[in-house]
Design an enzyme around this catalytic site. Structure first.
Site, PDB file in Angstrom:
ATOM      1  N   GLY A 175       0.837  -1.206   0.000  1.00 56.47           N
ATOM      2  CA  GLY A 175       0.000   0.000   0.000  1.00 56.47           C
ATOM      3  C   GLY A 175       0.869   1.251   0.000  1.00 56.47           C
ATOM      4  O   GLY A 175       0.679   2.164  -0.813  1.00 56.47           O
ATOM      5  N   HIS A 176       1.856   1.281   0.908  1.00 54.27           N
ATOM      6  CA  HIS A 176       2.792   2.414   0.940  1.00 54.27           C
ATOM      7  C   HIS A 176       3.520   2.529  -0.407  1.00 54.27           C
ATOM      8  O   HIS A 176       3.669   3.620  -0.957  1.00 54.27           O
ATOM      9  CB  HIS A 176       3.856   2.216   2.028  1.00 54.27           C
ATOM     10  N   GLN A 200      -8.597  10.795   7.309  1.00 56.32           N
ATOM     11  CA  GLN A 200      -7.309  11.505   7.295  1.00 56.32           C
ATOM     12  C   GLN A 200      -7.144  12.273   5.980  1.00 56.32           C
ATOM     13  O   GLN A 200      -6.756  13.449   5.968  1.00 56.32           O
ATOM     14  CB  GLN A 200      -6.186  10.473   7.453  1.00 56.32           C
ATOM     15  N   SER A 209      -2.180  -3.093   5.952  1.00 61.26           N
ATOM     16  CA  SER A 209      -1.928  -2.168   7.053  1.00 61.26           C
ATOM     17  C   SER A 209      -0.705  -2.666   7.802  1.00 61.26           C
ATOM     18  O   SER A 209      -0.491  -3.878   7.935  1.00 61.26           O
ATOM     19  CB  SER A 209      -3.133  -2.165   7.996  1.00 61.26           C
TER      20      SER A 209
END
Ligand code: AMP
Length: 271
Positions: A27-28, A144, A176
């Protein structure tokens, strides 16, 4: 970092920034790959920000592995990792905080008091240090992302916030850093988050527009799994993040569920 960014800007280079708390996963990396496509210089930050964790949360046990992260960042073409210490970010005498108001009140803001004040403060500081033209965030942390868009607009910050889709494991679980806390027995329970979102999508596709009906079905599905405790399941207007009952316009269904000791979040949007 500021001197480097300033000289890049003077040379006409475009800077893309991906703020993170490290312990990278795909994901990052998907955010970093997007940054690579859009700019001359890609900067990521790794900082487990103490001001966004509550006193009973997992700040001290949050997973950290700088060497592994550095290799992964390099593999996707990141130019700079900004890796500050707590002392540098919050030296003694520190007393300035950023509060994004309405959009941080519902959802995670309601169950994590002070969380978004910490997020907004650290991101504001990081934007002033890295001086990016664009900053890329994941839609997995939908509130966020909404708060960052609001902050940048409200405070006339000269950068663009970009949201990217949630990257998932092959079984559907949203990636995550906290997934490492899950035991193999907890995995099926963790999957109820994405399963309940899929069920909601199915109900929506079949014509259901009442939020409470969809939430009830999602709740049943999650409660039927072992060791799950629902923090919230909500259907909200995607820009204000206020609850809605009749689904129309851009809407987000967001949920937070504790699986054992691990708190997981996920969401999907409908237009
Ligand atoms: P974190 O290190 O968890 O604070 O996340 C750093 C950035 O990566 C945030 O913008 C997150 O929304 C984003 N992110 C985290 N998980 C995912 C994911 N599964 N897919 C896409 N982006 C993600």
């Amino acid at each position: 970092m500021q001197i480097r960014s300033e000289s890049l800007r003077l040379a006409g280079k475009k800077i893309a920034f991906v703020p993170t708390m490290g312990y990278f996963h795909e994901g990052h990396l998907s955010l970093m790959r997007e940054a690579r496509k859009r700019a001359d210089q890609v900067v990521t930050s790794i900082y487990v920000n103490p001001t966004q964790f509550g006193p009973k949360e997992d700040f001290s046990k949050y997973p950290r592995d700088f060497e592994r992260d550095a290799q992964m960042a390099q593999s996707v073409g990141v130019d700079v990792i900004f890796y500050p210490s707590d002392q540098e970010m919050y030296p003694s005498g520190y007393q300035t905080y950023v509060n994004v108001e309405k959009v941080t009140q519902n959802l995670c803001g309601a169950s994590r008091p002070g969380h978004f004040r910490g997020v907004a403060t650290i991101c504001c500081k990081l934007f002033n240090i890295v001086k990016p033209h664009i900053a890329i965030f994941g839609k997995k942390d939908f509130q966020q992302l909404a708060a960052m868009k609001r902050m940048v607009s409200d405070l006339n910050m000269d950068l663009e916030i970009i949201g990217m889709p949630t990257f998932r494991e092959p079984d559907g679980l949203a990636m995550s850093s906290r997934n490492v806390y899950l035991s193999p027995e907890e995995r099926p329970s963790a999957l109820t988050l994405v399963k309940s979102l899929k069920l909601a999508q199915k109900l929506y596709a079949a014509g259901e527009r009442k939020a409470s009906k969809i939430i009830d079905e999602a709740q049943k599905l999650i409660k039927s799994a072992m060791n799950t405790e629902i923090d919230y399941i909500k259907i909200c207007d995607a820009s204000t993040l206020e609850d809605v009952e009749d689904i129309q316009g851009e809407t987000v269904m967001a949920l937070a569920v504790r699986v054992g000791k691990t708190r997981l979040i996920d969401n999907f949007t409908v237009e």
